[in-house]
Design a protein around this motif. Structure first.
Motif, PDB file in Angstrom:
ATOM      1  N   GLU A  54       0.828  -1.205   0.000  1.00  0.00           N
ATOM      2  CA  GLU A  54       0.000   0.000   0.000  1.00  0.00           C
ATOM      3  C   GLU A  54       0.863   1.255   0.000  1.00  0.00           C
ATOM      4  O   GLU A  54       0.551   2.236  -0.687  1.00  0.00           O
ATOM      5  CB  GLU A  54      -0.933   0.002   1.209  1.00  0.00           C
ATOM      6  CG  GLU A  54      -2.041  -1.016   1.130  1.00  0.00           C
ATOM      7  CD  GLU A  54      -2.840  -1.125   2.417  1.00  0.00           C
ATOM      8  OE1 GLU A  54      -2.470  -0.476   3.431  1.00  0.00           O
ATOM      9  OE2 GLU A  54      -3.841  -1.862   2.413  1.00  0.00           O
ATOM     10  N   GLN A  80       2.326   1.717  -3.469  1.00  0.00           N
ATOM     11  CA  GLN A  80       1.277   2.181  -4.378  1.00  0.00           C
ATOM     12  C   GLN A  80       0.989   3.662  -4.159  1.00  0.00           C
ATOM     13  O   GLN A  80       0.849   4.421  -5.107  1.00  0.00           O
ATOM     14  CB  GLN A  80       0.008   1.356  -4.166  1.00  0.00           C
ATOM     15  CG  GLN A  80      -1.115   1.721  -5.095  1.00  0.00           C
ATOM     16  CD  GLN A  80      -2.363   0.883  -4.819  1.00  0.00           C
ATOM     17  OE1 GLN A  80      -2.409   0.104  -3.873  1.00  0.00           O
ATOM     18  NE2 GLN A  80      -3.371   1.049  -5.651  1.00  0.00           N
ATOM     19  N   MET A  81       0.937   4.104  -2.894  1.00  0.00           N
ATOM     20  CA  MET A  81       0.697   5.511  -2.587  1.00  0.00           C
ATOM     21  C   MET A  81       1.853   6.367  -3.101  1.00  0.00           C
ATOM     22  O   MET A  81       1.639   7.416  -3.697  1.00  0.00           O
ATOM     23  CB  MET A  81       0.525   5.687  -1.077  1.00  0.00           C
ATOM     24  CG  MET A  81       0.303   7.122  -0.602  1.00  0.00           C
ATOM     25  SD  MET A  81       1.794   8.067  -0.231  1.00  0.00           S
ATOM     26  CE  MET A  81       2.614   7.084   0.973  1.00  0.00           C
ATOM     27  N   GLN A  82       3.081   5.913  -2.910  1.00  0.00           N
ATOM     28  CA  GLN A  82       4.241   6.673  -3.347  1.00  0.00           C
ATOM     29  C   GLN A  82       4.322   6.763  -4.868  1.00  0.00           C
ATOM     30  O   GLN A  82       4.744   7.780  -5.413  1.00  0.00           O
ATOM     31  CB  GLN A  82       5.518   6.057  -2.776  1.00  0.00           C
ATOM     32  CG  GLN A  82       5.619   6.228  -1.275  1.00  0.00           C
ATOM     33  CD  GLN A  82       6.603   5.292  -0.624  1.00  0.00           C
ATOM     34  OE1 GLN A  82       7.200   4.441  -1.284  1.00  0.00           O
ATOM     35  NE2 GLN A  82       6.778   5.423   0.684  1.00  0.00           N
ATOM     36  N   ASN A  83       3.896   5.727  -5.563  1.00  0.00           N
ATOM     37  CA  ASN A  83       3.903   5.754  -7.024  1.00  0.00           C
ATOM     38  C   ASN A  83       2.764   6.585  -7.603  1.00  0.00           C
ATOM     39  O   ASN A  83       2.815   6.985  -8.763  1.00  0.00           O
ATOM     40  CB  ASN A  83       3.858   4.336  -7.584  1.00  0.00           C
ATOM     41  CG  ASN A  83       5.162   3.605  -7.373  1.00  0.00           C
ATOM     42  OD1 ASN A  83       6.230   4.204  -7.276  1.00  0.00           O
ATOM     43  ND2 ASN A  83       5.089   2.291  -7.280  1.00  0.00           N
ATOM     44  N   SER A  84       1.734   6.868  -6.795  1.00  0.00           N
ATOM     45  CA  SER A  84       0.595   7.635  -7.297  1.00  0.00           C
ATOM     46  C   SER A  84       0.697   9.128  -6.960  1.00  0.00           C
ATOM     47  O   SER A  84      -0.273   9.854  -7.139  1.00  0.00           O
ATOM     48  CB  SER A  84      -0.708   7.060  -6.737  1.00  0.00           C
ATOM     49  OG  SER A  84      -0.768   7.279  -5.347  1.00  0.00           O
ATOM     50  N   LEU A  85       1.856   9.571  -6.455  1.00  0.00           N
ATOM     51  CA  LEU A  85       2.019  10.988  -6.125  1.00  0.00           C
ATOM     52  C   LEU A  85       1.967  11.841  -7.377  1.00  0.00           C
ATOM     53  O   LEU A  85       2.539  11.489  -8.408  1.00  0.00           O
ATOM     54  CB  LEU A  85       3.354  11.217  -5.411  1.00  0.00           C
ATOM     55  CG  LEU A  85       3.472  10.633  -4.013  1.00  0.00           C
ATOM     56  CD1 LEU A  85       4.898  10.801  -3.500  1.00  0.00           C
ATOM     57  CD2 LEU A  85       2.493  11.296  -3.076  1.00  0.00           C
ATOM     58  N   THR A  86       1.272  12.961  -7.275  1.00  0.00           N
ATOM     59  CA  THR A  86       1.178  13.900  -8.394  1.00  0.00           C
ATOM     60  C   THR A  86       1.478  15.302  -7.889  1.00  0.00           C
ATOM     61  O   THR A  86       1.281  15.599  -6.711  1.00  0.00           O
ATOM     62  CB  THR A  86      -0.236  13.886  -9.004  1.00  0.00           C
ATOM     63  OG1 THR A  86      -1.181  14.209  -7.974  1.00  0.00           O
ATOM     64  CG2 THR A  86      -0.571  12.531  -9.595  1.00  0.00           C
ATOM     65  N   SER A 106      -0.157  17.550  -4.710  1.00  0.00           N
ATOM     66  CA  SER A 106      -0.597  16.743  -3.566  1.00  0.00           C
ATOM     67  C   SER A 106       0.050  17.269  -2.302  1.00  0.00           C
ATOM     68  O   SER A 106       1.213  17.643  -2.282  1.00  0.00           O
ATOM     69  CB  SER A 106      -0.190  15.280  -3.746  1.00  0.00           C
ATOM     70  OG  SER A 106      -0.777  14.737  -4.891  1.00  0.00           O
ATOM     71  N   LYS A 110      11.163   9.030  -2.769  1.00  0.00           N
ATOM     72  CA  LYS A 110       9.742   8.686  -2.636  1.00  0.00           C
ATOM     73  C   LYS A 110       9.463   7.890  -1.371  1.00  0.00           C
ATOM     74  O   LYS A 110       8.414   8.028  -0.752  1.00  0.00           O
ATOM     75  CB  LYS A 110       9.269   7.878  -3.852  1.00  0.00           C
ATOM     76  CG  LYS A 110       8.892   8.691  -5.037  1.00  0.00           C
ATOM     77  CD  LYS A 110       8.323   7.777  -6.112  1.00  0.00           C
ATOM     78  CE  LYS A 110       7.969   8.553  -7.359  1.00  0.00           C
ATOM     79  NZ  LYS A 110       7.429   7.656  -8.389  1.00  0.00           N
TER      80      LYS A 110
END
Length: 130
Positions: free
Chosen positions: A33, A36-42, A45, A79
């Motif tokens: 999790e 996944q959160m770190q890869n979804s950073l935009t 945010s 990240k």
């Protein structure tokens, strides 16, 4: 294999199974999790690092994130150092609000301590007379 050998190995097998379901599996799930959160950073945010620093994501490179800590101050982080994405309602309390809350808590604490002193004073005087 007879029943005696199976009986001595069975507790060890059960211990391994319990460790897997109570420790290893949940930890692996939390790691997935987090990745996944770190890869979804935009960019844009609002995040909190694992050290407790609140910042806004400015840019995302391969394994790096550029965070804006204050207007015009940008720092580069890995990240993996991002602990969580902060929702707008989770923002830290400003100093003015925390000072007002502290005053309210102090007033309540004084009332409680005064009541305690009054009760303790009554008990102390009764014990002195005994």
């Amino acid at each position: 294999m007879d029943m005696g050998q199976l009986g001595s190995i069975l507790p060890l097998i059960l211990l391994v199974v319990v460790f897997y379901f109570l420790l290893i599996r949940p930890q692996r799930k939390r790691q997935q999790e987090a990745i996944q959160m770190q890869n979804s950073l935009t960019p844009g945010s609002r995040v909190m690092t694992t050290t407790g620093l609140f910042a806004t994501v400015v840019a995302v490179d391969n394994e790096d994130v550029v965070l804006e800590v204050a207007p015009g101050i940008e720092t580069r982080w890995v990240k993996a150092a991002i602990g969580r994405v902060v929702a707008p309602g989770d923002a830290p309390v400003s100093d003015d609000e925390s000072a007002a809350d502290q005053v309210e808590l102090d007033e309540e604490g004084k009332k409680e301590s005064e009541a305690t002193v009054e009760r303790d004073g009554d008990q102390g005087s009764s014990t002195k007379q005994s």
